[in-house]
Enzyme design. Structure first.
Site, PDB file in Angstrom:
ATOM      1  N   GLU A   1       1.454  -0.413  -4.925  1.00 37.28           N
ATOM      2  CA  GLU A   1       0.878   0.612  -5.412  1.00 37.28           C
ATOM      3  C   GLU A   1       1.550   1.967  -5.460  1.00 37.28           C
ATOM      4  O   GLU A   1       1.988   2.395  -4.547  1.00 37.28           O
ATOM      5  CB  GLU A   1      -0.221   0.760  -4.240  1.00 37.28           C
ATOM      6  CG  GLU A   1      -1.400   1.770  -4.485  1.00 37.28           C
ATOM      7  CD  GLU A   1      -2.019   2.432  -3.320  1.00 37.28           C
ATOM      8  OE1 GLU A   1      -3.186   2.464  -3.679  1.00 37.28           O
ATOM      9  OE2 GLU A   1      -1.556   2.056  -2.231  1.00 37.28           O
TER      10      GLU A   1
ATOM     11  N   ASP B   1       0.801  -1.167  -0.033  1.00 37.27           N
ATOM     12  CA  ASP B   1       0.055  -0.010  -0.143  1.00 37.27           C
ATOM     13  C   ASP B   1       0.781   1.259  -0.124  1.00 37.27           C
ATOM     14  O   ASP B   1       1.913   1.279   0.765  1.00 37.27           O
ATOM     15  CB  ASP B   1      -0.958  -0.094   1.196  1.00 37.27           C
ATOM     16  CG  ASP B   1      -1.780   1.232   1.458  1.00 37.27           C
ATOM     17  OD1 ASP B   1      -2.540   1.327   0.612  1.00 37.27           O
ATOM     18  OD2 ASP B   1      -1.369   1.835   2.502  1.00 37.27           O
TER      19      ASP B   1
END
Length: 708
Positions: free
Chosen positions: A384, A348
């Site tokens: 990401e 993330d």
């Protein structure tokens, strides 16, 4: 607090955390700023016994306690400096979680004692004892019967990733026993295995399963942190997803889930959040890292160390420049690989981990460590590629061994199918693996994780049903969530009974799914998209631990046509390596039996090869692409080339039907229609001849296979 005498031996400074060896447990915790550290043990009634850790080596406090074993609840209290302006926030009145805890029991209730200051006077120190309101770390039993289980190591080019949520996937499933719905055991239930294997899924990408907490703002609104991007324990599986208990049972249940998925040929990829923690900004609670060594674990503002740097939009950023914070990240990754047998990670806001000073640096210490680590470097690593800081969007800029969520793929495919002008050239690039983003660093099409929808944003059903977000349930006046959805409601906002609009929406969903599964790269499906899961237009359902986010399994029977269509697309992709090449197309001739056809060719609807002016025509929304299967780079590293069928893909994103002329017989004498997004059911269709014509309906895809 009990004052009973506990036998304590010196123990060892490594490994960090609580390590049970069959006879007792070694405890070790890092703090460079502490003057002393107390280990706090809790009995079944909650009574606390404190033991001062006797040894201190290289900033690690440690001790060994004979006869302390699995199920023992514990925490730490740190005696040391408290000077927030200098970044120091030690307070022995705050019970702290072990950063290396492998299991965590209970939850926090957001009592004022959890904070280092008084709510009514933020500059006043709060010395209330937080223990009655805290979670506790738990000593676990590390032993488990893996039955010869191991990481599957499925090649990227054979992968079909399914992003899902442990709870939301099964909480409403009628065929799963109620006591295990929404849990690790539920995800491993035979009906779930059957569903995933039927779809052709090779990997589940689980939204965060590291122990997380719901932040106080959501708690006060009666909402919850459903997504889980609020980690407090980087080695502990989230206790709320365990059906068997949270005194270490969650570890055994997680391992059993992994073992079962592996037996079905499905990898487990974890969505991990190492960029920040649940302690938030300077007004957040003191739960672990802040009270142990605030300056080591967090990025602080240079000229005011009472304030936290925030590249994540969540209040703080983990200090990946510090060797001890880096060690925690790497130890966590190795633990999940070696002890929990997971097959990869999706990071993330990965750009946060790359930040050296204020810049995103692809050669930062974190990536150097991953590159040379013999364990972590061998699993799937997916970034990401953005954060909220300056220069945070880094798609295409990660190191060679990394794959990336390709947000440009998502945006371009959405734009193409909603009829935006001047998207043809970029659509072609995304369809063929995004070489413009990845080839320069020596990467291949598998660097691109292709997706149209993900947890963050509209579901596929909502993408074709809403022009605007509808986030009122989040309690923020629908100000949260992106406004750049690139969606099209097909003529009505939200639910409708108009049969023409409903039919168009179904066709648009098939267009998106077909595009995704014939694109080069690694396709990723969002859970429930295979049969029309909706969030009612909510594009930021992070706080909706309810029917808004949970899968409604009754929709499976109502959308069985879409489910079967998705399964057939996955089967087509699996059977034909021309859709999952290991190398980019380069337009070079392929020599087969004296013929010289290029590996790829682009045509206008009139069967003329695309010229530069055709790509630049802003109004053009249709094209054909020939994929040569006669000789493609082998998916088997032991071989040179493999032979596959050749395909012709006809895309028409215009709002009117278009007559396509098929290319000359050099490319194929006859063609069979294998996918028609206007007609998802299997029907007998006549074959088509070279130089003949075929009408492609408005907003539709035809996939043709060259007849042998």
């Amino acid at each position: 607090m009990a004052n009973m005498k506990i036998e304590t031996w010196p123990g060892t400074p490594y490994p960090l955390g609580a390590t049970y060896d069959g006879a007792g447990t070694n405890f070790a915790v890092f703090s460079e700023v502490a003057d002393s550290v107390e280990l706090c043990l809790f009995d079944a009634a909650g009574a606390e016994t404190r033991v001062e850790l006797p040894e201190y080596d290289a900033f690690v406090w440690h001790g060994y306690l004979p006869d302390v074993g699995p199920g023992q609840r514990y925490g730490f209290r740190v005696h040391g400096p408290y000077d927030p302006g200098q970044g120091q926030r030690c307070n022995p009145n705050k019970l702290l979680l072990d950063p290396y805890a492998k299991a965590i029991e209970g939850h926090i209730d957001w009592d004022e004692s959890l904070f280092g200051y008084r709510f009514a006077a933020p500059d006043e120190r709060n010395d209330d004892d937080s223990a009655p309101h805290m979670m506790t770390s738990v000593v676990i039993n590390p032993y488990f019967d893996w039955r010869n289980d191991h990481q599957l190591k499925i090649p990227y080019h054979e992968s079909l990733i399914y992003e899902t949520h442990v709870k939301g996937m099964t909480i409403n499933h009628p065929d799963i026993p109620e006591r295990i719905r929404g849990t690790y055991a539920g995800l491993a239930h035979p009906v779930m295995i059957e569903h995933l294997t039927g779809l052709g899924i090779t990997a589940v990408e689980l939204m965060p399963v590291h122990q997380f907490v719901t932040d106080s703002g959501l708690h006060d609104k009666g909402l919850a942190n459903y997504w889980g991007y609020n980690t407090i324990g980087f080695l502990a599986p989230h206790n709320g997803y365990a059906s068997s208990g949270d005194r270490g049972e969650q570890v055994q249940e997680f391992k059993a889930m992994v073992r079962t998925l592996h037996e079905a040929g499905i990898e487990v990829i974890l969505d991990v959040v190492y960029n920040h923690t649940a302690e938030g900004n300077h007004l957040g609670p003191t739960l672990s890292f802040r009270g142990l060594d605030n300056t080591a674990y967090y990025r602080l503002v240079d000229d005011n160390q009472a304030i936290y740097m925030d590249y994540t939009g969540t209040g703080n950023s983990l200090n990946a420049r510090n060797p001890h914070a880096l060690q925690l990240i790497m130890d966590s990754l190795r633990y999940w690989i070696v002890e929990m047998h997971v097959d990869g990670f999706r990071f993330d806001l990965a750009s946060v981990l790359a930040r050296e000073l204020h810049d995103v640096d692809r050669l930062s210490a974190f990536f150097d460590l991953v590159q040379q680590d013999p364990v972590v470097s061998q699993v799937k690593l997916i970034a990401e590629p953005w954060d909220v800081g300056e220069g945070g969007y880094q798609v295409g800029n990660f190191p060679p061994m990394w794959s990336e969520w390709n947000g440009k793929y998502r945006d371009t495919v959405r734009d193409f199918w909603r009829g935006e002008p001047a998207t043809l050239g970029e659509f072609a690039s995304r369809l063929t693996g995004s070489s413009d983003l990845y080839a320069h660093s020596g990467r291949r099409p598998m660097a691109s994780i292709n997706f149209v929808t993900a947890h963050d944003g509209f579901t596929l059903q909502d993408l074709v049903s809403y022009n605007e977000k509808h986030n009122d349930a989040n309690g923020e006046g629908s100000q949260d969530g992106t406004d750049d959805n690139r969606s099209w409601n097909c003529g009505a906002e939200g639910p409708t009974e108009d049969v023409e609009i409903l039919a168009l929406r179904e066709q648009q969903k098939r267009n998106f799914l077909t595009t995704l599964l014939v694109s080069q790269g690694v396709p990723m499906l969002l859970y429930g998209d295979e049969f029309g899961r909706t969030q009612g237009g909510n594009n930021n359902a992070y706080c909706q631990d309810n029917e808004i986010s949970w899968v409604d399994w009754s929709m499976r029977s109502r959308h069985d046509v879409q489910l079967n269509f998705t399964c057939s697309l996955a089967k087509l992709r699996k059977e034909h390596p021309v859709f999952r090449r290991r190398r980019f197309f380069d337009g070079t001739p392929v020599h087969v039996k004296g013929e010289q056809l290029r590996d790829i060719a682009w045509f206008t609807p009139a069967a003329a090869e695309m010229a530069e002016s055709d790509w630049e025509t802003g109004y053009a929304r249709s094209l054909a692409v020939f994929l040569n299967g006669d000789a493609i780079p082998s998916p088997d590293p032991r071989g040179q080339q493999v032979k596959d069928d050749s395909f012709l893909l006809l895309f028409n994103a215009a709002d009117t039907s278009i007559e396509f002329t098929l290319p000359s017989s050099d490319y194929g004498e006859r063609w069979e229609i294998v996918v028609d997004t206007t007609s998802p059911l299997d029907v007998d269709r006549p074959s088509l001849k070279a130089d003949g014509t075929v009408e492609v309906e408005a907003r539709a895809v035809l996939v043709l296979r060259r007849a042998v």
